[in-house]
Design an enzyme around this catalytic site. Sequence first.
Site, PDB file in Angstrom:
ATOM      1  N   LYS A 167      -3.351 -10.212  -8.953  1.00  0.00           N
ATOM      2  CA  LYS A 167      -4.549 -10.304  -8.123  1.00  0.00           C
ATOM      3  C   LYS A 167      -5.704  -9.482  -8.678  1.00  0.00           C
ATOM      4  O   LYS A 167      -5.531  -8.310  -9.004  1.00  0.00           O
ATOM      5  CB  LYS A 167      -4.201  -9.812  -6.699  1.00  0.00           C
ATOM      6  CG  LYS A 167      -5.366  -9.930  -5.732  1.00  0.00           C
ATOM      7  CD  LYS A 167      -5.063  -9.288  -4.381  1.00  0.00           C
ATOM      8  CE  LYS A 167      -6.359  -9.031  -3.629  1.00  0.00           C
ATOM      9  NZ  LYS A 167      -6.200  -8.238  -2.426  1.00  0.00           N
TER      10      LYS A 167
ATOM     11  N   LYS B  63       0.840  -1.203   0.000  1.00  0.00           N
ATOM     12  CA  LYS B  63       0.000   0.000   0.000  1.00  0.00           C
ATOM     13  C   LYS B  63       0.866   1.242   0.000  1.00  0.00           C
ATOM     14  O   LYS B  63       0.605   2.212  -0.693  1.00  0.00           O
ATOM     15  CB  LYS B  63      -0.919   0.007   1.222  1.00  0.00           C
ATOM     16  CG  LYS B  63      -2.136  -0.848   0.992  1.00  0.00           C
ATOM     17  CD  LYS B  63      -3.235  -0.588   1.993  1.00  0.00           C
ATOM     18  CE  LYS B  63      -4.425  -1.480   1.660  1.00  0.00           C
ATOM     19  NZ  LYS B  63      -5.035  -2.082   2.832  1.00  0.00           N
TER      20      LYS B  63
ATOM     21  N   LYS C 267     -10.341  -4.775  -6.180  1.00  0.00           N
ATOM     22  CA  LYS C 267     -11.240  -3.643  -6.402  1.00  0.00           C
ATOM     23  C   LYS C 267     -10.512  -2.365  -6.790  1.00  0.00           C
ATOM     24  O   LYS C 267     -10.967  -1.610  -7.623  1.00  0.00           O
ATOM     25  CB  LYS C 267     -12.051  -3.378  -5.134  1.00  0.00           C
ATOM     26  CG  LYS C 267     -13.157  -4.378  -4.970  1.00  0.00           C
ATOM     27  CD  LYS C 267     -13.901  -4.190  -3.673  1.00  0.00           C
ATOM     28  CE  LYS C 267     -13.211  -4.878  -2.524  1.00  0.00           C
ATOM     29  NZ  LYS C 267     -14.118  -5.603  -1.631  1.00  0.00           N
TER      30      LYS C 267
HETATM   31  P1  AMP Z   1     -11.137  -7.625   0.123  1.00  0.00           P
HETATM   32  O1  AMP Z   1     -12.033  -7.382  -1.022  1.00  0.00           O
HETATM   33  O2  AMP Z   1      -9.716  -7.305  -0.175  1.00  0.00           O
HETATM   34  O3  AMP Z   1     -11.659  -7.095   1.416  1.00  0.00           O
HETATM   35  O4  AMP Z   1     -11.104  -9.212   0.275  1.00  0.00           O
HETATM   36  C1  AMP Z   1     -12.152  -9.942   0.838  1.00  0.00           C
HETATM   37  C2  AMP Z   1     -11.858 -11.426   0.749  1.00  0.00           C
HETATM   38  O5  AMP Z   1     -11.747 -11.826  -0.613  1.00  0.00           O
HETATM   39  C3  AMP Z   1     -10.558 -11.855   1.418  1.00  0.00           C
HETATM   40  O6  AMP Z   1     -10.738 -13.121   2.019  1.00  0.00           O
HETATM   41  C4  AMP Z   1      -9.597 -11.941   0.283  1.00  0.00           C
HETATM   42  O7  AMP Z   1      -8.556 -12.847   0.544  1.00  0.00           O
HETATM   43  C5  AMP Z   1     -10.487 -12.445  -0.836  1.00  0.00           C
HETATM   44  N1  AMP Z   1      -9.963 -11.989  -2.124  1.00  0.00           N
HETATM   45  C6  AMP Z   1      -9.908 -10.711  -2.595  1.00  0.00           C
HETATM   46  N2  AMP Z   1      -9.360 -10.680  -3.821  1.00  0.00           N
HETATM   47  C7  AMP Z   1      -9.039 -11.977  -4.132  1.00  0.00           C
HETATM   48  C8  AMP Z   1      -8.452 -12.614  -5.269  1.00  0.00           C
HETATM   49  N3  AMP Z   1      -8.087 -11.919  -6.352  1.00  0.00           N
HETATM   50  N4  AMP Z   1      -8.287 -13.946  -5.235  1.00  0.00           N
HETATM   51  C9  AMP Z   1      -8.667 -14.672  -4.155  1.00  0.00           C
HETATM   52  N5  AMP Z   1      -9.240 -14.146  -3.060  1.00  0.00           N
HETATM   53  C10 AMP Z   1      -9.421 -12.807  -3.042  1.00  0.00           C
END
Ligand code: AMP
Length: 352
Positions: A203, A116, A206
Amino acid sequence: MANQREIILSGIRPTGRLHFGNYFGAIQHFVRLQEQGHGCYYFIADYHALTTISERTDFYRQTIDMLRTYVACGLDPNKSVIYRQSDLPCTAELTLLLGMITNIGFLERGTTYKDKLNKLEETAGTEGNPLSYGLMGYPVLMAADILIVRADKVPVGDDQRQHVEMAMDIAQRFNYRFGQTLKVPAAVSREALRLPGLDGSAKMGKSDHNTLDLLDDPASVLRKLKGVQTSTEPLPLETDSDDPDIVIPLMPASVGILYRLLSLLAPNEVYLDFLGKYRRCERFYGTLKTTLAQYVSAFNAPIIERFNDPANNEESVRTFLRENAERVTPVALETVEACRAAMGIGHSLYRA
Ligand code: AMP
Ligand code: TRP
């Protein structure tokens, strides 16, 4: 009912719409564990969303919409305790207590913090606040989320593995210094998936504008998939294996994401058929994209329908958030009180 009932906890930040990385990395496991009868706590991490804030954002609205998507994906507020992090403010108290035994050097080694920071430096500090105390404390807040309900397991995608390890570490340090107080959760399973982005980056995320979303309509799905860069020469697959985990990493990254999605969404014979085409170097990317778009849209259709169900509205979400915050609060307060007592400030004289 599961053989052994475990406490499961996981959270997602309310930073936008849910995408396929969220679904295959996290939400599908949330639903499976819920159906196995474990004690599941799932929450929207709205405090965490504030760690990179620079101007007012309507996180409340995003939280409601994300919860409607959770419900549309099969999470059931009568089976799982689904709540909003900020409705459990004693999490902030536990964060403060845990912060007292967390070294700054330990936090500086966090990869998410480093990433970040790099990203924010690239934008020359014009976005967010790169040096905020809150951002640095991200893993301490996450440890508090996990430890406060005495979680056994934390289903998250591979990108969150280090954060869970940091929570394990903080719990062990606390117990070592103040006596056995906190439950140390298990490490994230080795199979945890990391779904790449549509732009071929490591990855889907968002903030990177490279997502395929669960609420994308058929036209958006097709447009996004058509936009995936596939003009690169196929790389030879030096293996006979058909296993997506083995062959996909051998493909150019942006082609790999198409095959990964196909392996997750289409019947195996369709995936194998397109893998054969790849091996024979046929020109097929156009059909691959349109075929995949159909599977993606078929996957999204029931989710979109349940998202728009009149019963799945803001009022019903507010009601279950209120009720579920009440269900999680006693467990959480017990942990905070135990930590206060263990550290020596004694129980709160104000709380009943
Ligand atoms: P976040 O949107 O970053 O708050 O992620 C929420 C959940 O989604 C967490 O458990 C992340 O590990 C999972 N996650 C987010 N992006 C990915 C991705 N590209 N591949 C696998 N898991 C993801
Ligand atoms: N940091 C997680 C993410 O970005 C969200 C999160 C916050 C979380 N607290 C948590 C996940 C506790 C699991 C457990 O994805």
